[in-house]
Enzyme design. Structure first.
Site, PDB file in Angstrom:
ATOM      1  N   ASP A 280      -9.995   2.627   2.660  1.00  0.00           N
ATOM      2  CA  ASP A 280     -10.283   2.034   4.114  1.00  0.00           C
ATOM      3  C   ASP A 280     -11.201   2.771   4.860  1.00  0.00           C
ATOM      4  O   ASP A 280     -12.105   2.152   5.812  1.00  0.00           O
ATOM      5  CB  ASP A 280      -9.095   1.934   4.833  1.00  0.00           C
ATOM      6  CG  ASP A 280      -8.266   0.778   4.005  1.00  0.00           C
ATOM      7  OD1 ASP A 280      -8.846  -0.237   3.521  1.00  0.00           O
ATOM      8  OD2 ASP A 280      -6.805   0.424   4.132  1.00  0.00           O
TER       9      ASP A 280
ATOM     10  N   LYS B 194       0.721  -1.171  -0.198  1.00  0.00           N
ATOM     11  CA  LYS B 194       0.029   0.147   0.064  1.00  0.00           C
ATOM     12  C   LYS B 194       0.940   1.285   0.010  1.00  0.00           C
ATOM     13  O   LYS B 194       0.508   2.221  -0.614  1.00  0.00           O
ATOM     14  CB  LYS B 194      -0.877   0.149   1.281  1.00  0.00           C
ATOM     15  CG  LYS B 194      -1.994  -1.012   1.207  1.00  0.00           C
ATOM     16  CD  LYS B 194      -3.043  -0.866   2.339  1.00  0.00           C
ATOM     17  CE  LYS B 194      -4.116  -1.893   2.174  1.00  0.00           C
ATOM     18  NZ  LYS B 194      -4.998  -1.724   3.177  1.00  0.00           N
TER      19      LYS B 194
END
Ligand code: ATR
Length: 284
Positions: free
Chosen positions: A108, A72
């Site tokens: 997220d 990420k």
């Protein structure tokens, strides 16, 4: 958006390892439900190969990708354009190509908030204090999400105090670090307790927290989804508190990428949730 111009758009999830990912199950369900002639694949890519793979996405026929551990942060660094959530978190979990540029966002926060909104409607009414256990990447996203929803005090509790201090420093007010021994005091004034650590996950030590200090209307959220119902969620329910399990975040974080690549906003339905929960149970 380039994805709409392409027939049979193709996306993937890039991770290392990635075989455990439920993303193909989720996206393929939506592709079928929405009758879109696209596809979604697993891409096991080692860290050293990640930059080349990402730079070659369009050339290899992909309209975009999800990015999972451990990529990420690298994904964030490789992007030509990043949206505000990704900038805030310095991590990207959703990639797409627009006008030849590699673009990235982080879903997220949306995933966490979408799950709470669906599973505990009105959760953010009537309190402004939350407790977050953990200080990793997931905690970072959740502190940001809680800030977006107007929390004015967020207590951070983490095994490694310095990591929590770094997180609190990055977010400044409203995050404050407290030691584990002071957790009961922090919980006493909180409307929400969130576990972002891996404790309680299958194969990990259990998370042992006495929920007694939480006010009776507090909500407990656990981002762990294997097992589907953690000891923390069980304990919250046993105390009569509203509890939100991690599977909701897993499902909701997938929504923005799908919409970007395939052009339609999908819904997290009971049918999809049942399918994913059955898959998790089968893997136990
Ligand atoms: P993620 O990106 O999924 O949040 P991470 O960055 O590895 O993953 O963070 C995992 C979190 O779980 C951290 O808060 C970690 O605590 P440390 O910062 O002290 O490492 C926490 N964690 C993992 N195993 C733990 C354990 N056995 N006891 C307490 N906390 C633990």
């Amino acid at each position: 958006m380039t994805s709409l111009a392409q027939s049979n758009p193709k996306a993937c999830v890039i991770g290392w390892p990635v075989a455990h990912s439920r993303s193909p199950l989720i996206h393929r369900f939506w592709l079928e439900q929405l009758k879109i002639a696209g596809s979604y694949e697993l891409a096991a890519v080692a860290p050293g190969d990640f930059p080349d793979f990402v730079r070659g996405l369009a050339r290899n026929g992909f309209v975009g990708a999800n990015v999972t551990l451990p990529h990420k942060q690298s994904a964030f660094e490789l992007c030509d354009v990043t949206l505000p959530a990704a900038k805030r978190l310095k991590a990207v979990n959703t990639l797409w190509i627009e006008a030849g540029k590699l673009c990235g966002d982080n879903s997220d926060c949306d995933g966490f908030l979408g799950a709470l909104d669906q599973d505990a409607p009105g959760w953010d009414q009537g309190f402004r204090t939350a407790v977050v256990l953990g200080a990793g990447g997931a905690a970072r996203a959740i502190v940001h999400a809680l800030q977006l929803r107007g929390m004015t005090r967020i207590f951070l509790v983490n095994r490694t105090r310095e990591r929590a201090e770094k997180l609190a420093g990055d977010f400044k007010a409203p995050a404050e670090v407290v030691d584990f021994v002071d957790l009961p005091g922090a919980m006493a004034g909180a409307g929400l307790l969130v576990n972002t650590t891996s404790l309680g996950m299958r194969g990990q030590p259990p998370l042992i927290v006495d929920l007694a200090p939480l006010p009776p209307r507090a909500i407990v959220s656990d981002i762990v989804y294997v097992p589907l119902e953690t000891l923390l969620v069980k304990a919250a329910k046993a105390r009569g508190l509203r509890a939100v399990s991690g599977v909701g975040m897993l499902l909701h974080q997938a929504v923005p990428g799908f919409e970007r690549w395939f052009g339609k906003r999908p819904h997290v339905t009971a049918e999809l949730r049942g399918l994913v929960e059955a898959d998790i149970l089968a893997g136990l």
